[in-house]
Design a protein around this motif. Sequence first.
Motif, PDB file in Angstrom:
ATOM      1  N   ILE A   1      20.527  -2.764 -14.945  1.00 43.07           N
ATOM      2  CA  ILE A   1      20.075  -1.405 -15.254  1.00 43.07           C
ATOM      3  C   ILE A   1      18.603  -1.283 -14.882  1.00 43.07           C
ATOM      4  N   PRO A   2      18.216  -0.273 -14.099  1.00 36.55           N
ATOM      5  CA  PRO A   2      16.796  -0.084 -13.799  1.00 36.55           C
ATOM      6  C   PRO A   2      16.037   0.337 -15.046  1.00 36.55           C
ATOM      7  N   GLY A   3      14.771  -0.033 -15.115  1.00 36.49           N
ATOM      8  CA  GLY A   3      13.985   0.253 -16.310  1.00 36.49           C
ATOM      9  C   GLY A   3      12.886   1.286 -16.117  1.00 36.49           C
ATOM     10  N   ALA A   4      12.895   2.008 -14.993  1.00 37.51           N
ATOM     11  CA  ALA A   4      11.852   3.015 -14.756  1.00 37.51           C
ATOM     12  C   ALA A   4      11.836   4.044 -15.882  1.00 37.51           C
ATOM     13  N   ALA A   5      10.635   4.484 -16.257  1.00 32.01           N
ATOM     14  CA  ALA A   5      10.476   5.407 -17.384  1.00 32.01           C
ATOM     15  C   ALA A   5       9.872   6.727 -16.936  1.00 32.01           C
ATOM     16  N   ILE A   6      10.304   7.823 -17.586  1.00 37.30           N
ATOM     17  CA  ILE A   6       9.813   9.168 -17.297  1.00 37.30           C
ATOM     18  C   ILE A   6       9.452   9.855 -18.618  1.00 37.30           C
ATOM     19  N   PRO A   7       8.577  10.861 -18.559  1.00 38.11           N
ATOM     20  CA  PRO A   7       8.245  11.597 -19.782  1.00 38.11           C
ATOM     21  C   PRO A   7       9.316  12.630 -20.110  1.00 38.11           C
ATOM     22  N   VAL A   8       9.713  12.676 -21.380  1.00 40.48           N
ATOM     23  CA  VAL A   8      10.752  13.614 -21.829  1.00 40.48           C
ATOM     24  C   VAL A   8      10.384  14.143 -23.200  1.00 40.48           C
ATOM     25  N   CYS A   9      11.016  15.228 -23.555  1.00 42.38           N
ATOM     26  CA  CYS A   9      10.884  15.763 -24.910  1.00 42.38           C
ATOM     27  C   CYS A   9      12.103  16.624 -25.202  1.00 42.38           C
ATOM     28  N   ALA A  10      12.227  17.070 -26.436  1.00 41.17           N
ATOM     29  CA  ALA A  10      13.310  17.976 -26.804  1.00 41.17           C
ATOM     30  C   ALA A  10      13.014  19.373 -26.268  1.00 41.17           C
ATOM     31  N   PRO A  11      14.045  20.147 -25.900  1.00 42.23           N
ATOM     32  CA  PRO A  11      13.811  21.526 -25.441  1.00 42.23           C
ATOM     33  C   PRO A  11      13.008  22.358 -26.437  1.00 42.23           C
ATOM     34  N   SER A  12      13.237  22.122 -27.718  1.00 42.72           N
ATOM     35  CA  SER A  12      12.518  22.893 -28.739  1.00 42.72           C
ATOM     36  C   SER A  12      11.027  22.594 -28.694  1.00 42.72           C
TER      37      SER A  12
END
Length: 312
Positions: A160-171
């Motif tokens: 499994i690749p481990g690259a990370a991205i910024p995310v948040c909840a739609p709210s």
Amino acid sequence: MAQDRLPPLRALKTLEAFHQSGSVTATARALNVSHSAISHQLKQIEDWAGIRLMRRDGRQTALTEAGDSLAQVINESFGAIRHEIDRLTMREKLPVSVAALRFVIPNWLLPEIEAFMAEHPDVSVYVQEHISDQPVSPEPDLLIGFSLDGQVPPGAEPIIPGAAIPVCAPSYQARHAIGGEADLARATLLHDEDMRMWRTWFAAAGLAPQYEGETRRLFFSGSALICDAARQGLGVALCREALIEPYLEKGELVRLSDIRIDNASVYYLALSQHGMNRRAAIALADWLAERNRGRWKPADSRRRRSRQAGAE
């Protein structure tokens, strides 16, 4: 070939029986042999050792300190052999033990195991949490580990690749009007203990270091809690993209940027020496590896890469 340092097996068995019974007569009765046969075997192991293991006081025979020590080791060794023989008939029926990092278990491992067991109803599986950088005891048949720099143990396979991205909840995105990378400067950032990932991401995004200092922070012990906090709308998290696919597809999390960090990192699958001797463990390892070959594409080479440091 080196000289065999073990005495005759029958002599060892006799010494063990004598240690348990305490007399030559009782030992002969237990082993269903003559009194003289027991004396002969005890004399044989004493000759082999080259030191006195027995002391004789008239018609009584007892173990010396050295004899007692050797007899205890023999008893423990034979006990281990008996225990293992008792388990031989059921060894292949024991559950295959799998240890994985907490974030991996619900987001990837459990769905895969469910599919595996549907095709292998005769195999049982035991799943346990693996805490990063800490050994798992007892050693599992399979280990799902993490490597930040992409280097995996000998014999292990990246899955499994481990690259990370910024995310948040739609709210959270709606409340704070986050539309681009620069907007993250005023967001509540969700960190693990070392804060490395956000420093790396801001550098990759080309944002000035002071941006990080102007943000509010929440700290958590590990990726699983960080992701849970992001889904609850507490802030913006850097999450391993491959493991949050279900949340992205269901709309529980949204991507805030295509800039990835830790592009070289991987989760890997490793079989222990014990697992290599179990057909069920090999079958599960092959299943997991095959299901994930080609599933994820390498990160786009046009995306900026960052210097790798720290840990998952």
